[in-house]
Design an enzyme around this catalytic site. Structure first.
Site, PDB file in Angstrom:
ATOM      1  N   ARG A  89     -41.695 -60.107  40.058  1.00  0.00           N
ATOM      2  CA  ARG A  89     -40.616 -60.824  39.376  1.00  0.00           C
ATOM      3  C   ARG A  89     -39.328 -60.784  40.209  1.00  0.00           C
ATOM      4  O   ARG A  89     -38.708 -61.807  40.481  1.00  0.00           O
ATOM      5  CB  ARG A  89     -40.389 -60.197  38.010  1.00  0.00           C
ATOM      6  N   THR A  90     -38.925 -59.604  40.601  1.00  0.00           N
ATOM      7  CA  THR A  90     -37.702 -59.449  41.390  1.00  0.00           C
ATOM      8  C   THR A  90     -37.830 -60.154  42.741  1.00  0.00           C
ATOM      9  O   THR A  90     -36.910 -60.831  43.200  1.00  0.00           O
ATOM     10  CB  THR A  90     -37.397 -57.953  41.602  1.00  0.00           C
ATOM     11  N   LYS A 118     -49.364 -43.752  60.795  1.00  0.00           N
ATOM     12  CA  LYS A 118     -48.417 -44.231  61.786  1.00  0.00           C
ATOM     13  C   LYS A 118     -47.054 -43.557  61.665  1.00  0.00           C
ATOM     14  O   LYS A 118     -46.330 -43.418  62.634  1.00  0.00           O
ATOM     15  CB  LYS A 118     -48.286 -45.747  61.696  1.00  0.00           C
ATOM     16  N   ARG A 172     -37.028 -53.200  48.371  1.00  0.00           N
ATOM     17  CA  ARG A 172     -37.430 -52.453  47.179  1.00  0.00           C
ATOM     18  C   ARG A 172     -38.116 -51.192  47.659  1.00  0.00           C
ATOM     19  O   ARG A 172     -39.015 -51.274  48.500  1.00  0.00           O
ATOM     20  CB  ARG A 172     -38.425 -53.286  46.380  1.00  0.00           C
ATOM     21  N   HIS A 205     -30.293 -50.630  40.898  1.00  0.00           N
ATOM     22  CA  HIS A 205     -30.867 -51.974  40.928  1.00  0.00           C
ATOM     23  C   HIS A 205     -29.682 -52.915  40.680  1.00  0.00           C
ATOM     24  O   HIS A 205     -29.587 -53.564  39.654  1.00  0.00           O
ATOM     25  CB  HIS A 205     -31.918 -52.111  39.831  1.00  0.00           C
TER      26      HIS A 205
END
Lengths: 313, 313, 313
Positions: free
Chosen positions: C60-61, C90, C111, C139
């Site tokens: 959604r974001t 890695k 995010r 956020h």
């Protein structure tokens, strides 16, 4: 070509003969325009955003839609993790996801694991929804591209005898194609399958009702010399309870070069892909092999639908 | 610069000296154009579609290719789940996937877990295929950007002494770079590694055949003051059977600031990234540290290749 | 509107009243322009590349940011697998990933699962970084779009009484919104929650310090008739040790149509979405329901931030 009357595309049953003509003419137009470098349509959906909402991955179908959108100059937002929308932890409904996407995109292309999902989404969406396959349900753009491939080769879908071969019981594509073929005249269908994978009776009854003659056979060799189109499908091992039945089926329903030689010279071989062993690679160079062209036609059909839905008003 | 003779890029061995010059001049041109806002090339691949077909995820490499495509105005269809194409359930061959993608895109960038896959795909593809790494096999664009980084700094790749340090036995990058350096004159190479990670004999024989002097050493300190380029690589713990051997290796092959101080003032430090501890962050501000610039050069090299392959005719 | 003073957006605390005004005016402008077909801003970020670096998926974001970038004519490189950058095998640091992305893109939207990551990335990045949520941390774009939704409806954020309902203890959104509301005058806040989910004392102390009157209640019915804005949040079952407590909470904090009827006619209902059962679908058609509009406002806020950050100099 006038306004396109559909707002969404969720099932093959939405298409009558006139609509099929419109879609196919538009697809022809797209194909021509692509060959000329996209002069007419190459920027026609600039500023439009297509959201690829795939609740299960299907790279091939997704790429076909996304390439179609980009060939028209459009933009993409895309996910193969759409299930996360409705994850156990967050529990969002398809309804809410659809409403939210309405604020971000201009059209939704949805693949879902549950039959009926696309239609459900369409019912609440203010922007067009295209069904890119919903579980055991519908995959209408596949049905359209199959029919378009027949039309593309024979010019007219008339007086053709079509063989559908393989797993007809669970095959979404052969069911939809049978349905759409009833819109044309002089069509005859032969269902060729092992006894365990026969075409279901609902489709057969529908063909009867529409006056389309059909027959059943278990022997591909019998059928090949008589038909104009051989639509092959995968035979999935896991459908067979007795392993020997599967081995037997494979022997009978694999379209070997030897078998192809018995086909009419102008007939075509189709397959929704991916294939397993039912068509050996040695057949690919035969001029009757049309399955890669069929995949390519998916691009034109999807360009046509995106264009028609997004420029309807 | 004339037509580019390659149709696909799948291995470093495709590049002779003239081709390397063409790629590097084009990369220079791309770099200059980007600095000027992309006036000349910023829309040069508009209407072209690049398919990122990653059978295993490699975000860094994928981003580099995708950014390159977008800096040229091109479009993308992308998947990090390409294995789904050939999933157990559906069993599609690389051959079929490639043929289908030929209908959707103008160029394929492929990452695969099996060596030789890119070349196999190239053999059947009607559109260019670029290898973005195939298993233990090739990663030719990495080799090109490594060489380009040396050229970019020293103007000429001539009369340079290059040290390759770390895990040389399994390192794809140092193998390819050794190979490409034979195209230039006056090159000397020193392989610096623990005994268990020595450069394999096929490369050493090839260097002998091409008349490139090489030496081996286990002591980085000996080598540092004499070389123009130090190419560092990861030392992977899991290669060592005896844990003490690993601890020992780490002590010897970590390029600390103290060690850097012993390097020539004009030498450069390279690393294909990602790094572990073999280069501490304290080295990043040293003017000899070129590994982030090297990553950036990957963008110009990939822009150059995309441009050359897509405008070849 | 003058140069935007922020280079990165990583927390709500970066915004003072003047900056909020700038962002909201720009968002208004974006909204107007979108309604007019994007004439002014539709190509304003052409040639810019946004990298969506999602270390955990949040479709959604991500879609909201990506749609915003495309509505401004910009380009995307995107991954929901960014953790692979820093995979065990890695081991790349956030620092290295950020430096590498600086060579490919013009702005990073990140995010991350760890609080503080976005600010850490911003500190070393030469291109703007926007925090799209970092673990239990910030956020900020959600906080901005929440506040913008209030402003959009009431024109002025003044003399409003705001109820925040549900899980206030762990709710990132209600914490940030409380903080930002202190920038306005005449604001009163009521926290409505079960005892186990009370707003934490740091926020209450901050409100006291800023002179914002606040109260607590456990009974939504008491509060509804007095407030201008009801900000609902999910109540997560797993927070409750005793199952009966949860059942009790659900009964008390579900905003049924009966409860909505007791609200002021001009009040608004907000929710960060996704919702569970705390707002039944029967409420969606009430003119006070603003949560889908709120999601839509996320697009305008993100367009505004992308535009301001990328055209700052």
């Amino acid at each position: 070509m006038g306004a396109f009357p559909l707002k969404h595309v969720y099932e093959a049953q939405q298409f009558d003969r006139r609509l099929l003509d419109t879609v196919f003419e538009t697809a022809d137009d797209m194909k021509r325009d692509m060959a000329e470098g996209g002069r007419r349509y190459g920027r026609s959906l600039a500023n439009k955003i297509m959201a690829s909402l795939f609740y299960e991955p299907s790279t091939r179908t997704r790429f076909s839609f996304e390439a179609a959108m980009m060939r028209l100059g459009g933009n993409l937002i895309t996910t193969e993790n759409a299930r996360e929308f409705s994850s156990a932890a967050k529990g969002e409904s398809l309804y809410d996801s659809t409403r939210i996407m309405n604020g971000y995109a201009d059209i939704i292309v949805m693949r879902h694991h549950e039959a009926g999902s696309a239609e459900k989404a369409a019912r609440v969406s203010t922007i067009p929804v295209i069904n890119a396959g919903d579980g055991a349900g519908q995959h209408p753009t596949q049905a359209l591209l199959d029919l378009y491939t027949i039309k593309d080769h024979f010019s007219e879908i008339n007086n053709l005898k079509v063989a559908m071969v393989g797993d007809l019981k669970y095959g979404r594509t052969v069911r939809s194609l049978s349905y759409l073929l009833t819109k044309y005249s002089g069509i005859r269908i032969v269902f060729v399958s092992p006894p365990v994978c026969r075409m279901a009776s609902d489709i057969k009854s529908y063909l009867d009702k529409e006056g389309i003659p059909w027959a059943e056979d278990t022997d591909l060799d019998n059928v090949l010399p008589q038909v104009d189109c051989v639509y092959m499908t995968r035979i999935q091992k896991e459908r067979f309870i007795i392993p020997e039945d599967y081995d037997d089926a494979v022997g009978k329903y694999v379209l070997t070069p030897e078998k192809v030689r018995r086909m009419k010279p102008d007939a075509i071989i189709m397959h929704p892909l991916p294939r397993l062993d039912e068509i050996p690679r040695a057949v690919d160079d035969d001029p009757r092999a049309h399955y890669f062209e069929q995949a390519q036609n998916g691009l034109y059909i999807r360009m046509a639908l995106l264009y028609l839905l997004l420029t309807a008003d």
